[in-house]
Design a protein around this motif. Sequence first.
Motif, PDB file in Angstrom:
ATOM      1  N   ALA A 341       0.846  -1.194   0.000  1.00 25.48           N
ATOM      2  CA  ALA A 341       0.000   0.000   0.000  1.00 25.48           C
ATOM      3  C   ALA A 341       0.881   1.243   0.000  1.00 25.48           C
ATOM      4  O   ALA A 341       0.622   2.205  -0.735  1.00 25.48           O
ATOM      5  N   GLN A 342       1.927   1.186   0.810  1.00 22.02           N
ATOM      6  CA  GLN A 342       2.806   2.348   0.879  1.00 22.02           C
ATOM      7  C   GLN A 342       3.496   2.626  -0.442  1.00 22.02           C
ATOM      8  O   GLN A 342       3.707   3.772  -0.813  1.00 22.02           O
ATOM      9  N   LYS A 344       2.181   2.163  -3.125  1.00 13.42           N
ATOM     10  CA  LYS A 344       1.069   2.444  -4.051  1.00 13.42           C
ATOM     11  C   LYS A 344       0.927   1.362  -5.133  1.00 13.42           C
ATOM     12  O   LYS A 344       0.744   1.651  -6.318  1.00 13.42           O
ATOM     13  N   ASN A 346      -1.294  -1.628  -6.379  1.00 11.90           N
ATOM     14  CA  ASN A 346      -2.624  -2.222  -6.250  1.00 11.90           C
ATOM     15  C   ASN A 346      -2.521  -3.739  -6.413  1.00 11.90           C
ATOM     16  O   ASN A 346      -1.848  -4.230  -7.310  1.00 11.90           O
TER      17      ASN A 346
END
Length: 712
Positions: A341-342, A344, A346
């Motif tokens: 998530a960090q 980015k 998906n």
Amino acid sequence: MRVLKFGGSSVSQPERILMVAEILRDYHSQGIEFAVVFSAFGGITDSLIHMSRLAERGDENYFTHFEAFSQRHFHAAQALLHGPFLEKALPELENNHEVLKNLLYGIFLVREVSPRTMDYVLSFGERNAAYIIAHVLQQIGLPAQYLDARKIIKTDKNFGNAKVDLEMTYENIQDHFEQFSDIQIVTGFIASAKGGLTTTLGRGGSDYTAALLGAGLNAEYIEIWTDVDGVLTADPRKVKKAFTIPTLTYAEAMEMSHFGAKVIYPPTIQPALDQQIPLIIKNTFNPEFPGTYISEKADLSAQGTPVKGISSIHHVALLTLQGSGLFGVPGIAARLFGALAQAKVNVILITQGSSEHSISFAVEPELAPKAKKAVEEAFDIERIGSLIEPVKVEDNLSVVAVIGERMRYQPGIAGRLFQALGKNGVNVVAIAQGSSELNISVVVNREDEAKALNVLHEAFFLSDTAELHLFIVGVGLIGSTLLQQIQAQKEFLLREQALEIKVIGLANSKRMLFQEKGIPLDRWSHELKASELPMDIEGFIARMKRLNLANTIFVDNTASQEIASHYASILEASISISTPNKIATSSSFDQYKLLKTIAKQRGVLFQYETNVGAGLPVISTLNDLILSGDRIRKIEAVLSGSLSFIFNNFAGRPVQRNRQGSPTAWVYRTRPKRRFTWSGRKAKTDHFSPRNGNSLRSRRGNRSAGASRTMR
Ligand code: ASP
Ligand code: MG
């Protein structure tokens, strides 16, 4: 009240706009109340983005693109409008183009295009389109009124993908529609934030505009008009038998659209779903067709299949984190996905087995290096202690998913899925199914994607017929008779067995021919003669494997040792074999056993018959006896039809003797007056017919060769 939305492809040309106008005129004359949302003309949003980027880079070519933009709209207006309608529309277009020109020049000067400016630039696509079309409708006598959606749809300032203030928007919509009773022709995609700043709802956002209007007006339906007949069971470019799904639930529609069936834009469904407003997907170019009806109700009818559609993501990378350090340690998943998530990244799909030894997840291939790095950094300490291995990356994979609300609680779906894939040699790399049982996703190699889609389409009865793909070598007596039989039985098989036989590859000793759509069987011999590909069995087999079609059968109509020597590799590739070639089945027993074993392992068929006894189904007869519990102790037979014939008819006298005095030729009679001589050569086996002899003799005397008990 209905809300209709027409996408860019429905309005990309003036002629198409006229078709849309016809549809709307029809609705109006039926007394249906509606509002219409329009996207920009097809390709316009992309070109606005492109010209802005050019201007930003200081590339003067942006101006050429701008001119093309303004020409396209002027031309459309001139082609569609005349007299007062054209006069009314042109000044607005001129004004729009003037503002856009200045805006682009500004971007060119400062070499910068912020998301906020970009949204403003993009708004001209939808504004021009809806404005022109509103006038076209007025011209044909409809009470149409242009509505700039920025007046009613209010968002935050997240330019490029703004979040809608639903409450305020719904209120504005209701107010506006109370005030105006004309048919509202609304710009899709665009909205505005506080202070009147132009925003957009994300690419493809016109559907969302339609859903917002539908929800705000509590519409009876929302109709999404596009250029295909609705949501299809699969991508028609990959599955020729794909067809329109008549009804879907919202959940199914979301699953399908997440997966490439880009007919609807997933968030679109949310406002419709909240208010349970049905969506109908319709084809502008085939307006009579009912399209796909999407509502909350699952299709429980008998015709409804558990799997509604099959979808795929063409290219993903699968990353695997594994090692002993994962077992029984809480927080691993949190760290893993936190790191992603960090960065980015998906995540498309996740799988972990209960041994907890590894976690695999799929991402877009471009993000794979970034994902690998992020995860390895997050597990730095474990890596130093060798508790976790380096992240494994497998590129070149696809995700194929079967989707359907009725798969829930129904056993056998996964079984059928894996069996269909397995039988066709599609290796499954990873699997994911959520407990909602709405979607089963399998990760496969990219070259197997189309095959997997087709195989599953057939396995779940979505295809009305199953397709067999034949690769035939040898077109002599047997081969050409087979082709003739296939040709003659084609219609029957299609009608009675829902089976479509296609000959994809054909070869004789000189040439080979491939046609992916199927070789026309009335002309095979011409086509083969005309083929420029010289026969090379290795090339033939390689091509057959590379085509990677579902339900492939290799038919060897030769008596060639060389061809038979390739059987193992063909069966290994999960391709069935059917052959009258006796070499492979009558040479070494080990080789024969090997072929049978491979066929069994791969779940394919190795079919042969009448290697002995010519026209008689000897092998299947023997098989039936064995299966019903008989043991074969001994087979006594005259395996040559000619010999058998002779033995039964021999009544002659030797006409020739060798030096030792043994006879080497006889004369015998079949029917009075006809004479045959037999020269003592080894008899051929292939002139046998049940009428002229007994191939299998029982000790109790000769029986007809077709009798079932001919051996002990
Ligand atoms: N014209 C916009 C786009 O191309 C919005 C839409 O077509 O829905 O993304
Ligand atoms: Mg669109």
